[in-house]
Scaffold this motif. Sequence first.
Motif, PDB file in Angstrom:
ATOM      1  N   GLU A 136      -7.007  -2.932  -4.323  1.00 12.37           N
ATOM      2  CA  GLU A 136      -6.213  -1.893  -4.975  1.00 12.37           C
ATOM      3  C   GLU A 136      -7.099  -0.750  -5.453  1.00 12.37           C
ATOM      4  O   GLU A 136      -6.731   0.422  -5.349  1.00 12.37           O
ATOM      5  N   ALA A 137      -8.285  -1.075  -5.974  1.00 10.50           N
ATOM      6  CA  ALA A 137      -9.186  -0.041  -6.488  1.00 10.50           C
ATOM      7  C   ALA A 137      -9.583   0.942  -5.392  1.00 10.50           C
ATOM      8  O   ALA A 137      -9.597   2.161  -5.608  1.00 10.50           O
ATOM      9  N   ASP A 138      -9.911   0.429  -4.196  1.00 10.69           N
ATOM     10  CA  ASP A 138     -10.329   1.295  -3.093  1.00 10.69           C
ATOM     11  C   ASP A 138      -9.181   2.163  -2.589  1.00 10.69           C
ATOM     12  O   ASP A 138      -9.344   3.363  -2.341  1.00 10.69           O
ATOM     13  N   VAL A 139      -8.006   1.552  -2.423  1.00 15.09           N
ATOM     14  CA  VAL A 139      -6.858   2.294  -1.895  1.00 15.09           C
ATOM     15  C   VAL A 139      -6.400   3.358  -2.888  1.00 15.09           C
ATOM     16  O   VAL A 139      -6.139   4.508  -2.515  1.00 15.09           O
ATOM     17  N   SER A 140      -6.305   2.998  -4.167  1.00 11.31           N
ATOM     18  CA  SER A 140      -5.840   3.963  -5.163  1.00 11.31           C
ATOM     19  C   SER A 140      -6.810   5.134  -5.283  1.00 11.31           C
ATOM     20  O   SER A 140      -6.390   6.281  -5.473  1.00 11.31           O
ATOM     21  N   LEU A 141      -8.114   4.873  -5.140  1.00 20.84           N
ATOM     22  CA  LEU A 141      -9.096   5.958  -5.203  1.00 20.84           C
ATOM     23  C   LEU A 141      -8.947   6.893  -4.007  1.00 20.84           C
ATOM     24  O   LEU A 141      -8.975   8.124  -4.155  1.00 20.84           O
ATOM     25  N   ALA A 142      -8.783   6.321  -2.807  1.00 19.74           N
ATOM     26  CA  ALA A 142      -8.622   7.146  -1.604  1.00 19.74           C
ATOM     27  C   ALA A 142      -7.383   8.025  -1.708  1.00 19.74           C
ATOM     28  O   ALA A 142      -7.406   9.216  -1.370  1.00 19.74           O
ATOM     29  N   VAL A 143      -6.281   7.448  -2.191  1.00 21.20           N
ATOM     30  CA  VAL A 143      -5.037   8.209  -2.339  1.00 21.20           C
ATOM     31  C   VAL A 143      -5.204   9.295  -3.399  1.00 21.20           C
ATOM     32  O   VAL A 143      -4.782  10.442  -3.213  1.00 21.20           O
TER      33      VAL A 143
ATOM     34  N   LEU B 183       0.807  -1.205   0.000  1.00 24.55           N
ATOM     35  CA  LEU B 183       0.000   0.000   0.000  1.00 24.55           C
ATOM     36  C   LEU B 183       0.843   1.260   0.000  1.00 24.55           C
ATOM     37  O   LEU B 183       1.836   1.361   0.711  1.00 24.55           O
ATOM     38  N   ILE B 184       0.436   2.226  -0.807  1.00 27.04           N
ATOM     39  CA  ILE B 184       0.978   3.576  -0.725  1.00 27.04           C
ATOM     40  C   ILE B 184      -0.090   4.380   0.008  1.00 27.04           C
ATOM     41  O   ILE B 184      -1.122   4.705  -0.553  1.00 27.04           O
ATOM     42  N   THR B 185       0.108   4.663   1.271  1.00 27.60           N
ATOM     43  CA  THR B 185      -0.938   5.266   2.075  1.00 27.60           C
ATOM     44  C   THR B 185      -1.032   6.756   1.844  1.00 27.60           C
ATOM     45  O   THR B 185      -0.071   7.405   1.447  1.00 27.60           O
ATOM     46  N   PRO B 186      -2.208   7.351   2.116  1.00 26.98           N
ATOM     47  CA  PRO B 186      -2.361   8.795   1.976  1.00 26.98           C
ATOM     48  C   PRO B 186      -1.362   9.564   2.824  1.00 26.98           C
ATOM     49  O   PRO B 186      -0.903  10.628   2.444  1.00 26.98           O
ATOM     50  N   PHE B 187      -1.004   9.036   3.999  1.00 29.43           N
ATOM     51  CA  PHE B 187      -0.073   9.722   4.887  1.00 29.43           C
ATOM     52  C   PHE B 187       1.256   9.972   4.190  1.00 29.43           C
ATOM     53  O   PHE B 187       1.794  11.069   4.208  1.00 29.43           O
TER      54      PHE B 187
ATOM     55  N   GLY C 224      -5.343  14.835  -4.954  1.00 30.18           N
ATOM     56  CA  GLY C 224      -5.956  15.897  -5.738  1.00 30.18           C
ATOM     57  C   GLY C 224      -6.422  17.057  -4.878  1.00 30.18           C
ATOM     58  O   GLY C 224      -6.253  18.226  -5.245  1.00 30.18           O
ATOM     59  N   LYS C 225      -7.001  16.743  -3.719  1.00 31.44           N
ATOM     60  CA  LYS C 225      -7.465  17.796  -2.814  1.00 31.44           C
ATOM     61  C   LYS C 225      -6.302  18.651  -2.324  1.00 31.44           C
ATOM     62  O   LYS C 225      -6.400  19.886  -2.244  1.00 31.44           O
ATOM     63  N   ALA C 226      -5.177  17.993  -2.002  1.00 31.50           N
ATOM     64  CA  ALA C 226      -4.000  18.736  -1.546  1.00 31.50           C
ATOM     65  C   ALA C 226      -3.482  19.658  -2.645  1.00 31.50           C
ATOM     66  O   ALA C 226      -3.086  20.799  -2.386  1.00 31.50           O
ATOM     67  N   LEU C 227      -3.489  19.177  -3.896  1.00 33.92           N
ATOM     68  CA  LEU C 227      -3.058  20.015  -5.016  1.00 33.92           C
ATOM     69  C   LEU C 227      -3.980  21.216  -5.189  1.00 33.92           C
ATOM     70  O   LEU C 227      -3.524  22.345  -5.401  1.00 33.92           O
ATOM     71  N   GLU C 228      -5.276  20.984  -5.104  1.00 30.80           N
ATOM     72  CA  GLU C 228      -6.256  22.060  -5.290  1.00 30.80           C
ATOM     73  C   GLU C 228      -6.119  23.132  -4.218  1.00 30.80           C
ATOM     74  O   GLU C 228      -6.267  24.326  -4.499  1.00 30.80           O
ATOM     75  N   GLU C 229      -5.833  22.709  -2.987  1.00 35.82           N
ATOM     76  CA  GLU C 229      -5.688  23.672  -1.900  1.00 35.82           C
ATOM     77  C   GLU C 229      -4.387  24.461  -2.017  1.00 35.82           C
ATOM     78  O   GLU C 229      -4.341  25.653  -1.706  1.00 35.82           O
ATOM     79  N   GLU C 230      -3.325  23.801  -2.467  1.00 35.20           N
ATOM     80  CA  GLU C 230      -2.018  24.456  -2.563  1.00 35.20           C
ATOM     81  C   GLU C 230      -1.910  25.341  -3.800  1.00 35.20           C
ATOM     82  O   GLU C 230      -1.286  26.393  -3.769  1.00 35.20           O
ATOM     83  N   PHE C 231      -2.529  24.906  -4.908  1.00 31.19           N
ATOM     84  CA  PHE C 231      -2.437  25.638  -6.171  1.00 31.19           C
ATOM     85  C   PHE C 231      -3.839  25.900  -6.720  1.00 31.19           C
ATOM     86  O   PHE C 231      -4.324  25.155  -7.581  1.00 31.19           O
ATOM     87  N   PRO C 232      -4.527  26.922  -6.249  1.00 31.31           N
ATOM     88  CA  PRO C 232      -5.907  27.190  -6.675  1.00 31.31           C
ATOM     89  C   PRO C 232      -6.054  27.385  -8.183  1.00 31.31           C
ATOM     90  O   PRO C 232      -7.112  27.075  -8.743  1.00 31.31           O
TER      91      PRO C 232
END
Length: 264
Positions: A55-62, A7-11, A67-75
């Motif tokens: 894999e489908a669930d984990v990759s979607l969560a990540v 797993l590549i976790t969101p953390f 994407g949310k982090a990118l949107e917040e950092e670069f509006p």
Amino acid sequence: MKRTLLLITPFFLLFIFLGLSDTLLAQSKGQLKTIVVDAGHGGIDPGARGKFSTEADVSLAVAMKFGKALEEEFPALKVLYTRKDDVMAGNKRNKNEGNRYRAQFANESGGDLFIAIHCNSAPNIRHRSFIGNRTVTSYVGKGKKRRKVTKKVPQYRYWTTPNPAHGTETYIWAVGKNDAKVGAVHNNAEDYGEQDSTSTLELPDPSDPAERARMLIYAQNFFKKSLQLADLVEKEFVASGRFSRGVKQRNHTGIWVLQATGMP
């Protein structure tokens, strides 16, 4: 057979994001305007299966957290997703149609960077050891010629142990699939730099040696950018304490969606 899901976790993905912030910011001031985030598999295709997740669930969560982090950092940065729910990308009927949709969506959206998120699986390792021979008796021939035959058959003990494979790895499109990438650059008119949606000009002719050479330069430039970013991602994983398996390619089979997108 049990399979271990790596797993590549969101953390830890956030560690990557923090390390890439300066790089993305510098590029976004120039040419990086649209990023396509692709959560692998989905819907009828769960991908690799672990003990507690797919894999489908984990990759979607990540993908959604990234994407949310990118949107917040670069509006000003446009972040697009190939899927936001547990469905096959584009609600397609099978995996092949879903992959074609991913590439088509990225190209038609004028993406500047395509990031696909997956989790590999590793099957248990199978072992065997010799424990002796067993005598097997059989009969051959008929009537008076019938006779008994014996032979020694080796016997083995089989068992499995957990696969020690772990860590992270980043794949880029394979140089062995260069023709496919050149074709994707040709089809992605906006990224190729010749047209916009209102242009009446025809796409460059890939059979023209001069135009093909130019598209090859674009593809080679994309490869350099892909390699640079992939190397940075793996270095950030190492800096965060993770084990890196390195930057890789699949030169024989390739990864179709990576060479079908006309962008790094």
